[in-house]
Design an enzyme around this catalytic site. Structure first.
Site, short mmCIF file in Angstrom:
data_model
loop_
_atom_site.label_atom_id
_atom_site.label_comp_id
_atom_site.label_asym_id
_atom_site.label_seq_id
_atom_site.Cartn_x
_atom_site.Cartn_y
_atom_site.Cartn_z
N LYS A 74 0.84 -1.20 0.00
CA LYS A 74 0.00 0.00 0.00
C LYS A 74 0.88 1.25 0.00
CE LYS A 74 -4.08 1.90 2.36
NZ LYS A 74 -4.96 1.82 3.54
N SER B 17 -9.91 2.08 2.47
CA SER B 17 -8.99 2.75 1.58
C SER B 17 -8.06 1.85 0.78
CB SER B 17 -8.15 3.74 2.38
OG SER B 17 -7.32 3.04 3.30
N SER C 257 -10.14 -0.30 6.64
CA SER C 257 -9.51 -0.18 5.32
C SER C 257 -8.77 -1.41 4.82
CB SER C 257 -8.55 1.01 5.30
OG SER C 257 -9.26 2.23 5.28
#
Lengths: 500, 102
Positions: A80, A155, A179
């Site tokens: 990420k 997210s 997320s």
């Protein structure tokens, strides 16, 4: 030859270790897959082909030299874009960090490198991890591999979509309010939020420091456990890191798959049901609960009345911490600078830069947090939210005296359409209804696929929650349920996703 | 009742160092008002004797020895750091005017 991108991380690591394939072949297969499908998915913000191949070559050289390889050596991973990577772009999905090359590695990044994991690149995300759909990325939304018109969650939508579209068998996410788990649920993948403090936050760009937690994403429970052990553990560079042994999650995953969960007490959270829950989500969840019962678990309904107030408490606490954390983006030391023309003061340059560099959701949350913390409102909003947080922790403590784990649907609905909630913040926030209490309490949670909703054919996630530092229970229960579901289905759920 | 006015958003934007456009002020006023109205529900729970929690873990400060750390522990390279700055000069960050000129 079988498709190398379809294998689990455990299978891939074994195949590299026994010489069936080279790490370079595995890396190339995944880089080819990215080149073939990611223009449609947009899971990656940056692909580091050169770095990935160099890491893979190093693994092959180690093996050739007779060195013992770690349990994930040579396995590709999507990281990420919230984690710093030295010399490799790290944007956090924001324009304000476009082109930034961090001068240091996050602890998670360093541990992945030390484990000889092959980092393919940086995955797309909602800007600074604020969002539930990945539509808040400044670099375009990620699309759900199950239906390209739908969101992959957020997210960490890039990480989950990379797994579901076989661009990587492993990914790293961060979970502040869901997320990791919510993207896992809507893409048919596995995501774990470890106990707060279990995985170092050093080099993980801060959004809400008392809630943020990095964790593993994978296609199987065992793979998530292997990644969990690779990244977890005490780090002196994070003052909130827990100085205690990492729960034995790999062992727990293996035990769950082979020995089941007979006698385990499972609590069904009463609050996570009712209005707003999609019928097919409820149906698959209830079937899974019956399956757990059939596996020998004792099922108990658990009342957690303060959970009804978790969402509003979260949307005061997280923005408050965000308004403070994001003050560091001042256009002075790194990142974007706008308006430095000699006519504007430093303060004006900061305001012009933040206006140009931040997207709408980040601005909303900074202002909401500033409001909640301002004198005159502090007690009624931030202070009151902190008290609600105490009540949520007490509800968890009471629950875990009665049961070993709690379960719920991970999300109230399956993946919604891109654009459907984009300009309705409150509707968007509801996607995290079931995941938020765990972040507020600091304990551990997992989402794993439990079927497809009959009405839309989209994945449904089941959430498992365990007490702090009992992350192993997630893996025990998750692996047992996964094995039972796999037996029912006859094949992994991602085999049912449309071909890309 | 409207909790957050356009003027209040303008004030929040100033505090937050955000040079918002006129259109954004209107839009955010409407949205923040709806959000604040929703999150105000936290006041519905009786919390008279409940202590606040700022952090789920007990927090203790972490100290390290004040010694030069060996290579491999995080030490930032000055040239590498300054190369990422919007502007740098003489081994320092170059920033716009901070004080009024006179």
């Amino acid at each position: 030859m079988t498709d190398l991108t379809k294998r689990t991380a455990a299978e891939t690591a074994a195949a590299i270790a026994n010489g069936e394939v080279s790490a370079v072949e595995v890396a190339e297969a995944h880089l080819d897959r990215i080149a073939k499908v990611d223009d449609r998915i947009n899971a990656f913000l940056h692909v580091d082909a050169e770095g990935a191949l160099a890491a893979a070559r190093a693994v092959d050289a180690k093996r050739a030299a007779g060195e013992k390889l770690g349990p994930l050596a040579g396995v590709p991973l999507a990281l990420k874009d919230l984690f710093t990577t030295r010399g490799i772009p790290t944007t956090c999905g924001s324009k304000i960090l476009e082109g930034w090359l961090p001068p240091y590695d996050a602890t998670v990044t360093r541990r992945l490198r030390e484990a000889d994991v092959v980092i393919l690149g940086k995955s797309n995300m909602d800007e600074f991890a604020m969002g539930s759909s990945t539509e808040n990325s400044a670099y375009g939304p990620t699309r759900n591999p199950w239906d390209l018109d739908r969101i992959p969650g957020g997210s960490g939508g890039g990480s989950a979509a990379a797994l579901a579209s076989f661009q990587a068998p492993l990914a790293i996410g961060t979970d502040t309010g869901g997320s990791i788990r919510q993207p896992g649920a809507v893409t048919g993948t596995v995501g774990v939020k470890p106990t707060y403090g279990g995985v170092s936050r050093y080099g993980m760009v801060a959004f809400s420091s008392s809630l943020d937690q990095g964790g593993p994403c994978a296609r199987t429970v065992l793979d998530a456990a292997l990644l969990h052990e690779a990244i977890a553990g005490y780090d002196m560079l994070d003052s909130t890191s827990i100085d205690a042994p990492v729960p034995a999650v790999v062992e727990a995953a293996k035990l769950g798959a082979t020995q089941g969960i007979k006698g385990l007490r499972v609590g069904v959270v009463k609050q996570f049901a009712g209005e707003g829950y999609q019928a097919g989500v409820v149906q698959r969840f209830q079937e899974s609960v019956e399956l757990l019962r059939a596996l020998g678990a004792e099922i108990v309904e658990i009342d957690c009345p303060s959970f009804d107030f978790a969402l509003p408490a979260y949307y005061l606490i997280a923005p408050s911490e965000c308004s403070s954390n994001l003050a560091r983006f001042d256009a002075m030391r790194y990142g974007l600078r706008v308006g430095d023309d000699g006519a504007h003061s430093a303060e004006e340059v900061t305001a012009l830069t933040r206006e140009a560099g931040f997207g709408a959701e980040v601005k909303r949350r900074i202002m909401l947090g500033t409001y909640a913390l301002s004198s005159g409102y502090y007690d009624a909003y931030y202070g009151q939210a902190q008290k609600v947080r105490t009540l949520i922790i007490r509800d968890f403590e009471a629950a875990f005296t009665q049961v070993d784990v709690l379960v719920s649907p991970t999300t109230p609905t399956t993946a919604f359409k891109i654009g459907e909630r984009a300009d309705d913040p409150m509707a968007m926030y509801l996607a995290d209804l079931c995941t938020i209490p765990t972040n507020l309490a600091g304990n551990a949670g997992m989402s794993l696929p439990c079927g497809l909703a009959p009405e839309d054919g989209l994945p449904v996630g089941l959430q498992i929650l365990a007490p702090a530092m009992a992350d192993d229970r997630l893996y025990r229960v998750g692996a047992a349920l996964e094995a039972a579901l796999l037996e029912q289905w006859g094949r992994p759920i991602l085999d049912l996703a449309p071909a890309l | 009742m409207s909790a957050i006015t356009r003027e209040e958003v303008a004030h929040l934007a100033r505090l937050s160092r955000l040079e918002l456009s006129e259109a954004e002020l209107d839009h955010f006023a409407e949205q923040l008002d709806a959000i604040v109205g929703a999150v105000a529900r936290v006041s519905e729970l009786p919390t008279e004797d409940v202590p606040p929690t700022s952090h789920a873990l007990p927090m203790t400060n972490v100290f390290r020895q004040d010694v030069v750390r060996p290579a491999g522990t995080p030490i930032l390279d000055r040239a590498e750091v300054l190369a990422q700055a919007p502007a740098a000069e003489d081994d320092r960050f170059r920033v716009p005017r901070i004080l009024g000129e006179d």
